[in-house]
Design a protein around this motif. Structure first.
Motif, PDB file in Angstrom:
ATOM      1  N   GLN A   3       0.844  -1.185   0.000  1.00 43.74           N
ATOM      2  CA  GLN A   3       0.000   0.000   0.000  1.00 43.74           C
ATOM      3  C   GLN A   3       0.881   1.238   0.000  1.00 43.74           C
ATOM      4  O   GLN A   3       1.959   1.262   0.584  1.00 43.74           O
ATOM      5  CB  GLN A   3      -0.899   0.001   1.233  1.00 43.74           C
ATOM      6  CG  GLN A   3      -1.964  -1.082   1.210  1.00 43.74           C
ATOM      7  CD  GLN A   3      -3.112  -0.745   0.281  1.00 43.74           C
ATOM      8  OE1 GLN A   3      -3.325   0.414  -0.052  1.00 43.74           O
ATOM      9  NE2 GLN A   3      -3.846  -1.755  -0.143  1.00 43.74           N
ATOM     10  N   ASN A   7      -1.606  10.029   1.060  1.00 43.75           N
ATOM     11  CA  ASN A   7      -2.904  10.302   1.693  1.00 43.75           C
ATOM     12  C   ASN A   7      -3.199   9.341   2.831  1.00 43.75           C
ATOM     13  O   ASN A   7      -4.357   9.004   3.091  1.00 43.75           O
ATOM     14  CB  ASN A   7      -4.035  10.234   0.656  1.00 43.75           C
ATOM     15  CG  ASN A   7      -3.852  11.259  -0.454  1.00 43.75           C
ATOM     16  OD1 ASN A   7      -3.438  12.389  -0.195  1.00 43.75           O
ATOM     17  ND2 ASN A   7      -4.138  10.860  -1.684  1.00 43.75           N
ATOM     18  N   ALA A   8      -2.166   8.875   3.505  1.00 40.71           N
ATOM     19  CA  ALA A   8      -2.365   7.905   4.591  1.00 40.71           C
ATOM     20  C   ALA A   8      -1.772   8.423   5.894  1.00 40.71           C
ATOM     21  O   ALA A   8      -1.089   7.714   6.611  1.00 40.71           O
ATOM     22  CB  ALA A   8      -1.736   6.563   4.221  1.00 40.71           C
ATOM     23  N   ASP A   9      -2.023   9.702   6.208  1.00 43.99           N
ATOM     24  CA  ASP A   9      -1.497  10.273   7.439  1.00 43.99           C
ATOM     25  C   ASP A   9      -2.022   9.499   8.636  1.00 43.99           C
ATOM     26  O   ASP A   9      -3.165   9.039   8.665  1.00 43.99           O
ATOM     27  CB  ASP A   9      -1.913  11.744   7.571  1.00 43.99           C
ATOM     28  CG  ASP A   9      -1.086  12.652   6.675  1.00 43.99           C
ATOM     29  OD1 ASP A   9      -0.175  12.132   6.012  1.00 43.99           O
ATOM     30  OD2 ASP A   9      -1.366  13.854   6.644  1.00 43.99           O
ATOM     31  N   ASP A  11      -3.557   8.606  12.185  1.00 41.94           N
ATOM     32  CA  ASP A  11      -4.590   9.172  13.040  1.00 41.94           C
ATOM     33  C   ASP A  11      -4.088   9.251  14.475  1.00 41.94           C
ATOM     34  O   ASP A  11      -3.124   8.580  14.857  1.00 41.94           O
ATOM     35  CB  ASP A  11      -5.853   8.310  12.996  1.00 41.94           C
ATOM     36  CG  ASP A  11      -6.565   8.388  11.653  1.00 41.94           C
ATOM     37  OD1 ASP A  11      -6.441   9.434  10.986  1.00 41.94           O
ATOM     38  OD2 ASP A  11      -7.232   7.411  11.283  1.00 41.94           O
ATOM     39  N   GLN A 282       2.620  -5.145   6.073  1.00 40.07           N
ATOM     40  CA  GLN A 282       1.538  -4.190   6.282  1.00 40.07           C
ATOM     41  C   GLN A 282       0.315  -4.856   6.897  1.00 40.07           C
ATOM     42  O   GLN A 282      -0.330  -4.287   7.783  1.00 40.07           O
ATOM     43  CB  GLN A 282       1.174  -3.524   4.958  1.00 40.07           C
ATOM     44  CG  GLN A 282       2.247  -2.570   4.459  1.00 40.07           C
ATOM     45  CD  GLN A 282       1.967  -2.041   3.061  1.00 40.07           C
ATOM     46  OE1 GLN A 282       1.341  -2.722   2.234  1.00 40.07           O
ATOM     47  NE2 GLN A 282       2.420  -0.830   2.789  1.00 40.07           N
ATOM     48  N   ALA A 286      -1.500  -4.173  10.386  1.00 37.55           N
ATOM     49  CA  ALA A 286      -2.926  -3.840  10.380  1.00 37.55           C
ATOM     50  C   ALA A 286      -3.703  -4.753  11.326  1.00 37.55           C
ATOM     51  O   ALA A 286      -4.654  -4.316  11.986  1.00 37.55           O
ATOM     52  CB  ALA A 286      -3.479  -3.940   8.961  1.00 37.55           C
ATOM     53  N   ALA A 312       2.161   2.911   5.992  1.00 45.14           N
ATOM     54  CA  ALA A 312       0.974   2.756   5.151  1.00 45.14           C
ATOM     55  C   ALA A 312       0.031   1.680   5.670  1.00 45.14           C
ATOM     56  O   ALA A 312      -1.133   1.617   5.259  1.00 45.14           O
ATOM     57  CB  ALA A 312       1.391   2.441   3.711  1.00 45.14           C
ATOM     58  N   ALA A 314      -1.423   1.698   8.350  1.00 46.38           N
ATOM     59  CA  ALA A 314      -2.512   2.362   9.065  1.00 46.38           C
ATOM     60  C   ALA A 314      -3.724   2.610   8.178  1.00 46.38           C
ATOM     61  O   ALA A 314      -4.830   2.817   8.693  1.00 46.38           O
ATOM     62  CB  ALA A 314      -2.015   3.672   9.657  1.00 46.38           C
ATOM     63  N   SER A 315      -3.527   2.580   6.863  1.00 47.78           N
ATOM     64  CA  SER A 315      -4.643   2.841   5.949  1.00 47.78           C
ATOM     65  C   SER A 315      -5.348   1.569   5.502  1.00 47.78           C
ATOM     66  O   SER A 315      -6.327   1.625   4.754  1.00 47.78           O
ATOM     67  CB  SER A 315      -4.139   3.604   4.717  1.00 47.78           C
ATOM     68  OG  SER A 315      -3.250   2.793   3.951  1.00 47.78           O
ATOM     69  N   GLU A 317      -7.750  -1.517   5.736  1.00 48.45           N
ATOM     70  CA  GLU A 317      -8.939  -1.978   6.447  1.00 48.45           C
ATOM     71  C   GLU A 317      -9.098  -3.484   6.221  1.00 48.45           C
ATOM     72  O   GLU A 317      -9.174  -3.953   5.092  1.00 48.45           O
ATOM     73  CB  GLU A 317     -10.183  -1.254   5.951  1.00 48.45           C
ATOM     74  CG  GLU A 317     -10.262   0.203   6.380  1.00 48.45           C
ATOM     75  CD  GLU A 317     -10.412   0.345   7.888  1.00 48.45           C
ATOM     76  OE1 GLU A 317     -10.990  -0.553   8.521  1.00 48.45           O
ATOM     77  OE2 GLU A 317      -9.927   1.364   8.419  1.00 48.45           O
TER      78      GLU A 317
END
Length: 337
Positions: A3, A7-9, A11, A282, A286, A312, A314-315, A317
């Motif tokens: 990934q 755009n995967a800042d 949280d 990743q 996750a 990445a 963190a993005s 799901e």
């Protein structure tokens, strides 16, 4: 496939019941200033600052170190880096325990003399007035628990420490429970952050330890979330071990990780990774982020590219079904927790 970090800042997530919020993935700096067996510097100060920049640019705000990492260089380099940034925006954690002077029995453990000297020294290296989390790096059976808690509470009351943590401690939840009971009885600061080893193949905390932490609202910040590299896909059943790998040369690593049971776990990890178009590393990260009670797994990296790949995660799901398949691939002491 991996990934992208685009755009995967990261949280902000609650750090247990401390009341503060910080990054969902924290950056571990144990390689900063570390000298390899071949005598090479694993990560230089310049590279360390590049990695910290990349972490901060992705929204990362939680940095983990220890006073023995790189002989103190890890903290010095973090302190130099923080000089150009707003200190209050970052959660900084450090740890105290291991011997720092040969022949001095008081320079190891959590006795009051050692703790006081070491805290002052690490704050000077970090060039800060306080650390957000101070961990005892290991439990010290030679120091009475009441003395330990009284000393640590003094650090909190002085403002030099915000929260207290216990690193490793697996699977001795009872020691933390006993310590926190003593703290509560005396009106002292308890341990609120725990740092055990935890990943898809190291599941020893599942049981009393994890259940205790969840019930008490203690933050679980796992180290070794990728099983010393095993969960990255670096190893296979058939391939020879890389000759340049420190862990590959370790019989303990081979016996702990390169087992048929763990490769079965990796098969399921690979399957889920293919389904979500991500790397095994990743997905392993996750999975931890989807575990109830887990706060900010500690990721490390030698290069900016490795760090960005890990961040990445963190993005990603995962479905409830995918999480359950990964969880069931290897049972902990109590399956399903």
């Amino acid at each position: 496939m991996t990934q992208s970090l685009e755009n995967a800042d990261l949280d902000f997530e609650p750090l247990g019941r401390t009341g503060i919020h910080t990054s969902e993935l924290q950056f571990g700096t144990w390689r900063f200033g570390r000298t390899t067996e071949a005598g090479n510097l694993e990560i230089t100060e310049e590279r360390a600052h590049e990695l910290l920049d990349a972490y901060a640019d992705a929204g990362g705000r939680y940095i983990d170190t220890a006073d023995v990492y790189g002989g103190g260089d890890s903290e010095r380099w973090i302190g130099d880096w923080l000089d150009e940034r707003e200190r209050e925006r970052y959660t900084i954690a450090s740890k105290i325990y291991w011997r720092i002077r040969d022949g001095d029995p008081n320079s190891v453990g959590t006795n009051r003399k050692n703790l006081r000297h070491r805290l002052e020294a690490l704050l000077e290296r970090l060039d800060t007035d306080y650390v957000d989390v101070l961990y005892i790096h290991r439990w010290d059976d030679e120091t009475p628990t009441r003395e330990l808690l009284k000393t640590l509470n003094g650090f909190v009351e002085s403002g030099m420490v915000h929260y207290l943590g216990a690193s490793t401690m697996r699977p001795n939840a009872w020691k933390v429970a006993e310590a926190n009971a003593i703290a509560e009885a005396n009106g002292w600061e308890p341990f609120t952050v725990l740092q055990p080893r935890y990943n898809l193949v190291d599941r020893e905390i599942e049981g009393d330890y994890l259940e205790f932490a969840r019930e008490r609202g203690l933050a679980i910040c796992p180290w070794s979330p990728l099983g010393q590299g095993f969960l990255t896909g670096k190893y296979s059943r058939e391939a020879d071990l890389p000759t340049d790998s420190r862990v590959a040369e370790s019989s303990r690593f081979r016996e702990s990780y390169l087992t048929e049971e763990n490769f079965d776990v990796h098969d399921e990890l690979d399957a889920v990774a293919a389904e979500v178009d991500a790397s095994p590393a990743q997905v392993a990260l996750a999975w931890l982020l989807h575990r109830d009670g887990v706060s900010a797994p500690i990721i490390g990296a030698r290069t900016v590219e490795q760090l960005e790949e890990n961040l990445a995660a963190a993005s990603i799901e995962l479905s409830a079904e995918q999480v359950e398949r990964l969880t069931a691939a290897k049972a902990g002491p109590y399956q399903g927790l």
